[in-house]
Design a protein around this motif. Structure first.
Motif, PDB file in Angstrom:
ATOM      1  N   SER A  31      37.521  25.982  10.622  1.00  0.00           N
ATOM      2  CA  SER A  31      38.153  25.320  11.772  1.00  0.00           C
ATOM      3  C   SER A  31      37.284  25.371  13.024  1.00  0.00           C
ATOM      4  N   MET A  32      36.120  26.010  12.928  1.00  0.00           N
ATOM      5  CA  MET A  32      35.218  26.145  14.071  1.00  0.00           C
ATOM      6  C   MET A  32      33.851  25.596  13.711  1.00  0.00           C
ATOM      7  N   THR A  52      36.401  24.971  18.773  1.00  0.00           N
ATOM      8  CA  THR A  52      37.548  24.737  17.910  1.00  0.00           C
ATOM      9  C   THR A  52      38.467  23.714  18.563  1.00  0.00           C
TER      10      THR A  52
END
Length: 253
Positions: A196-197, A210
């Motif tokens: 997610s980053m 993010t």
């Protein structure tokens, strides 16, 4: 060596000939300012004054430091531009600081152009945004930032110098920005990050980014508390990676 004041802006290059803020750490005496005649609406001088006004709004003060750190890009105001601005009545004549050289210039308030309605809306939103976060999240520190950026720069209260967070309203992201000595360490240490980053590499910084919920700067903060809370939760998820990079630096010592 001068003290460098961080300003949450990317330096806007003039791009034609000499820059209005130069990549120099050399200091100068107020008596050495040689320009005594104002330039006639020259584009380079206009660029310099626009930069001054924008920095003043971001820092929340009419007194603008001469030595500025634009997200890791350290620049000093050009002496000639300062002299022309004095002659034009845009700034007060500088005086030397305690160490015998000029450290700041003071804009004359009447030179500051009035904000547009859109600018006033953004300023009000950012004031309310800051107040809300400071009232709910003790681990974060937010300075007063009335400028035109559609983003807010802040930090955890225990952050070292040259680490900061930024919530960008336009692209719905929260980033942990590593500057200075942290840039190379972070680039090496952040090899294993959640899906997610992602990392964004720039000339003088690297950022761990993010996504978060969308923010509408034209809507009241009180109607967007859930989205702002989501951004702060995203920021909290980034905090362990600040500690990780600090530990990596300690292991190198």
């Amino acid at each position: 060596m001068p003290d460098w004041t961080p300003v949450p802006l990317v330096y806007e290059s003039y791009g034609v000939g000499a820059e209005t803020f130069v990549a120099s750490a050399s200091v100068f005496d107020a008596r050495s300012l040689g320009k005594t005649t104002a330039m006639a609406e020259g584009p380079r001088q206009e660029h310099f004054l626009r930069q001054l006004e924008n920095i003043a709004w971001h820092l929340g003060t009419w007194e603008v430091p001469v030595f500025l750190d634009f997200n890791g890009d350290r620049r000093r105001m050009d002496k000639g531009c300062i002299g022309h601005a004095v002659a034009a009545g845009a700034i007060e004549a500088p005086i030397n600081g305690p160490d015998g050289y000029v450290v700041s210039v003071t804009l004359l308030k009447e030179q500051i152009a009035p904000r547009t309605e859109e600018g006033n809306t953004l300023t009000k939103f950012k004031q309310d945004y800051r107040a809300y976060i400071l009232s709910r999240y003790e681990q974060f520190d937010l300075t007063f930032q009335p400028g035109g950026d559609r983003a807010y720069y802040f930090k955890a209260v225990d952050f070292p110098t040259y680490m900061r967070l930024v919530h960008r309203f336009t692209n719905s992201t929260v980033s942990l920005v590593y500057e200075g000595r942290w840039k190379e360490i972070a680039s090496a240490a952040l090899a294993d990050i959640p899906s997610s980053m992602w990392l964004e590499h720039h000339d003088r910084t690297v950022a761990l980014v993010t996504k978060t919920d969308a923010i509408d700067i034209t809507a009241p903060v009180e109607k967007q508390k859930r989205s702002i809370d989501a951004a702060m939760e995203a920021a909290q998820r980034l905090l362990p990676f600040a500690k990780l990079v600090q530990r990596a630096q300690s292991n190198l010592e």
